[in-house]
Write a protein that holds these residues in place. Structure first.
Motif, PDB file in Angstrom:
ATOM      1  N   ALA A  25     -13.363  -1.459   0.296  1.00 25.10           N
ATOM      2  CA  ALA A  25     -12.697  -0.252   0.797  1.00 25.10           C
ATOM      3  C   ALA A  25     -11.716  -0.606   1.910  1.00 25.10           C
ATOM      4  O   ALA A  25     -10.612  -0.044   1.967  1.00 25.10           O
ATOM      5  CB  ALA A  25     -13.734   0.751   1.293  1.00 25.10           C
ATOM      6  N   MET A  26     -12.100  -1.544   2.766  1.00 24.32           N
ATOM      7  CA  MET A  26     -11.172  -1.972   3.821  1.00 24.32           C
ATOM      8  C   MET A  26      -9.949  -2.651   3.218  1.00 24.32           C
ATOM      9  O   MET A  26      -8.817  -2.427   3.660  1.00 24.32           O
ATOM     10  CB  MET A  26     -11.874  -2.905   4.806  1.00 24.32           C
ATOM     11  CG  MET A  26     -12.880  -2.200   5.690  1.00 24.32           C
ATOM     12  SD  MET A  26     -13.581  -3.192   7.021  1.00 24.32           S
ATOM     13  CE  MET A  26     -14.238  -4.604   6.188  1.00 24.32           C
ATOM     14  N   LEU A  31      -4.238  -2.372   1.622  1.00 18.71           N
ATOM     15  CA  LEU A  31      -3.225  -2.424   0.577  1.00 18.71           C
ATOM     16  C   LEU A  31      -2.472  -1.106   0.488  1.00 18.71           C
ATOM     17  O   LEU A  31      -1.244  -1.083   0.355  1.00 18.71           O
ATOM     18  CB  LEU A  31      -3.865  -2.763  -0.772  1.00 18.71           C
ATOM     19  CG  LEU A  31      -2.928  -2.839  -1.968  1.00 18.71           C
ATOM     20  CD1 LEU A  31      -1.893  -3.927  -1.763  1.00 18.71           C
ATOM     21  CD2 LEU A  31      -3.722  -3.093  -3.234  1.00 18.71           C
ATOM     22  N   TYR A  32      -3.196   0.002   0.591  1.00 16.38           N
ATOM     23  CA  TYR A  32      -2.553   1.315   0.534  1.00 16.38           C
ATOM     24  C   TYR A  32      -1.562   1.486   1.685  1.00 16.38           C
ATOM     25  O   TYR A  32      -0.427   1.920   1.489  1.00 16.38           O
ATOM     26  CB  TYR A  32      -3.602   2.425   0.569  1.00 16.38           C
ATOM     27  CG  TYR A  32      -3.007   3.808   0.523  1.00 16.38           C
ATOM     28  CD1 TYR A  32      -2.608   4.358  -0.683  1.00 16.38           C
ATOM     29  CD2 TYR A  32      -2.836   4.553   1.676  1.00 16.38           C
ATOM     30  CE1 TYR A  32      -2.050   5.620  -0.741  1.00 16.38           C
ATOM     31  CE2 TYR A  32      -2.273   5.814   1.636  1.00 16.38           C
ATOM     32  CZ  TYR A  32      -1.892   6.348   0.425  1.00 16.38           C
ATOM     33  OH  TYR A  32      -1.331   7.600   0.385  1.00 16.38           O
ATOM     34  N   SER A  34      -0.105  -0.798   3.514  1.00 18.26           N
ATOM     35  CA  SER A  34       1.018  -1.744   3.505  1.00 18.26           C
ATOM     36  C   SER A  34       2.004  -1.481   2.379  1.00 18.26           C
ATOM     37  O   SER A  34       3.153  -1.898   2.445  1.00 18.26           O
ATOM     38  CB  SER A  34       0.503  -3.179   3.407  1.00 18.26           C
ATOM     39  OG  SER A  34      -0.114  -3.387   2.161  1.00 18.26           O
ATOM     40  N   SER A  35       1.571  -0.764   1.340  1.00 16.84           N
ATOM     41  CA  SER A  35       2.473  -0.511   0.217  1.00 16.84           C
ATOM     42  C   SER A  35       2.885   0.955   0.120  1.00 16.84           C
ATOM     43  O   SER A  35       3.526   1.350  -0.847  1.00 16.84           O
ATOM     44  CB  SER A  35       1.804  -0.943  -1.098  1.00 16.84           C
ATOM     45  OG  SER A  35       0.640  -0.170  -1.342  1.00 16.84           O
ATOM     46  N   TYR A  36       2.536   1.756   1.116  1.00 17.74           N
ATOM     47  CA  TYR A  36       2.875   3.178   1.101  1.00 17.74           C
ATOM     48  C   TYR A  36       4.386   3.350   1.269  1.00 17.74           C
ATOM     49  O   TYR A  36       4.995   2.819   2.196  1.00 17.74           O
ATOM     50  CB  TYR A  36       2.134   3.901   2.227  1.00 17.74           C
ATOM     51  CG  TYR A  36       2.377   5.387   2.262  1.00 17.74           C
ATOM     52  CD1 TYR A  36       1.845   6.205   1.283  1.00 17.74           C
ATOM     53  CD2 TYR A  36       3.143   5.959   3.268  1.00 17.74           C
ATOM     54  CE1 TYR A  36       2.065   7.568   1.305  1.00 17.74           C
ATOM     55  CE2 TYR A  36       3.360   7.323   3.307  1.00 17.74           C
ATOM     56  CZ  TYR A  36       2.821   8.128   2.323  1.00 17.74           C
ATOM     57  OH  TYR A  36       3.034   9.478   2.343  1.00 17.74           O
ATOM     58  N   ALA A  37       4.977   4.093   0.349  1.00 23.06           N
ATOM     59  CA  ALA A  37       6.427   4.268   0.354  1.00 23.06           C
ATOM     60  C   ALA A  37       6.860   5.493   1.148  1.00 23.06           C
ATOM     61  O   ALA A  37       8.038   5.657   1.443  1.00 23.06           O
ATOM     62  CB  ALA A  37       6.944   4.374  -1.076  1.00 23.06           C
ATOM     63  N   LEU A  46       0.608  -0.787  -7.419  1.00 26.95           N
ATOM     64  CA  LEU A  46      -0.248  -1.928  -7.110  1.00 26.95           C
ATOM     65  C   LEU A  46      -1.599  -1.460  -6.562  1.00 26.95           C
ATOM     66  O   LEU A  46      -2.651  -1.954  -6.970  1.00 26.95           O
ATOM     67  CB  LEU A  46       0.433  -2.855  -6.109  1.00 26.95           C
ATOM     68  CG  LEU A  46      -0.356  -4.078  -5.665  1.00 26.95           C
ATOM     69  CD1 LEU A  46      -0.637  -4.984  -6.854  1.00 26.95           C
ATOM     70  CD2 LEU A  46       0.389  -4.831  -4.586  1.00 26.95           C
ATOM     71  N   PHE A  47      -1.571  -0.482  -5.657  1.00 27.31           N
ATOM     72  CA  PHE A  47      -2.810   0.059  -5.109  1.00 27.31           C
ATOM     73  C   PHE A  47      -3.654   0.701  -6.207  1.00 27.31           C
ATOM     74  O   PHE A  47      -4.864   0.463  -6.289  1.00 27.31           O
ATOM     75  CB  PHE A  47      -2.518   1.097  -4.020  1.00 27.31           C
ATOM     76  CG  PHE A  47      -3.724   1.863  -3.602  1.00 27.31           C
ATOM     77  CD1 PHE A  47      -4.675   1.293  -2.771  1.00 27.31           C
ATOM     78  CD2 PHE A  47      -3.933   3.159  -4.055  1.00 27.31           C
ATOM     79  CE1 PHE A  47      -5.815   1.998  -2.404  1.00 27.31           C
ATOM     80  CE2 PHE A  47      -5.058   3.874  -3.694  1.00 27.31           C
ATOM     81  CZ  PHE A  47      -6.002   3.289  -2.868  1.00 27.31           C
ATOM     82  N   LEU A  48      -3.032   1.506  -7.048  1.00 26.65           N
ATOM     83  CA  LEU A  48      -3.777   2.173  -8.119  1.00 26.65           C
ATOM     84  C   LEU A  48      -4.380   1.166  -9.100  1.00 26.65           C
ATOM     85  O   LEU A  48      -5.517   1.328  -9.555  1.00 26.65           O
ATOM     86  CB  LEU A  48      -2.874   3.162  -8.854  1.00 26.65           C
ATOM     87  CG  LEU A  48      -2.396   4.356  -8.014  1.00 26.65           C
ATOM     88  CD1 LEU A  48      -1.397   5.191  -8.783  1.00 26.65           C
ATOM     89  CD2 LEU A  48      -3.584   5.192  -7.560  1.00 26.65           C
ATOM     90  N   LYS A  49      -3.630   0.118  -9.381  1.00 26.29           N
ATOM     91  CA  LYS A  49      -4.126  -0.936 -10.275  1.00 26.29           C
ATOM     92  C   LYS A  49      -5.346  -1.631  -9.658  1.00 26.29           C
ATOM     93  O   LYS A  49      -6.356  -1.842 -10.334  1.00 26.29           O
ATOM     94  CB  LYS A  49      -2.996  -1.946 -10.523  1.00 26.29           C
ATOM     95  CG  LYS A  49      -3.315  -3.044 -11.476  1.00 26.29           C
ATOM     96  CD  LYS A  49      -2.066  -3.918 -11.654  1.00 26.29           C
ATOM     97  CE  LYS A  49      -2.324  -5.131 -12.477  1.00 26.29           C
ATOM     98  NZ  LYS A  49      -1.134  -5.986 -12.588  1.00 26.29           N
TER      99      LYS A  49
END
Length: 156
Positions: A25-26, A31-32, A34-37, A46-49
């Motif tokens: 979860a961490m 990842l969420y 750092s990749s949030y647009a 990438l996060f969903l994958k």
């Protein structure tokens, strides 16, 4: 093949499961973020994958807990043959990328057979040592011939 009884829930390592979920979860949160647009885009692909792979892996872990270890040991030899065939297929038919032949394109994801091969080798070597002769003073060189024969084919 599977059996669930009250002992299963008492003997299950709940702390380990919670630690795996917590660390994952961490990592997913990192990842969420750092990749949030931003805006209305939401989570990145990438996060969903990675979230899907985490849920599938967690489900697999829980499902394997219900299977008797003797059945997993028998499946180890079948998985060993499948992995060898995948490695041979990769070596012969997969195009080289940057000088390396590693990935099999399955459409919905790319499979790198060397990664599951590591897990299968652990399982097969465990079965090999469990069914081999009992050694009290340590293994001699001749006791290591069978495991070495099993490890050699996936190496090249």
């Amino acid at each position: 093949m599977t059996s669930i009884d009250s002992q299963f829930f008492k003997q299950f390592d709940w702390v380990m499961l919670m630690l795996v979920v917590l660390v994952s979860a961490m990592a997913l949160t990192n990842l969420y973020s750092s990749s949030y647009a931003g805006g209305d885009v939401g989570a990145s692909s990438l996060f969903l994958k990675q979230l899907v792979f985490f849920c599938a892996g967690l489900g697999l872990i829980l499902a394997l807990q219900l299977v008797e270890y003797q059945h997993i040991a028998k499946a180890g030899w079948i998985l060993y043959v499948i992995i060898l065939l995948l490695l041979i297929y990769t070596r012969i038919f997969v195009d080289s990328v940057a000088g390396a032949q590693r990935w099999i394109d399955l459409g919905f994801f790319n499979l790198q057979p060397s990664e599951p091969a590591k897990l299968v080798m652990i399982l097969v070597l465990t079965c090999c040592y469990a069914t081999g002769p009992s050694v009290s003073g340590g293994y001699r060189l001749r006791d290591m011939i069978r495991p070495m024969i099993l490890v050699l084919p996936p190496l090249p």
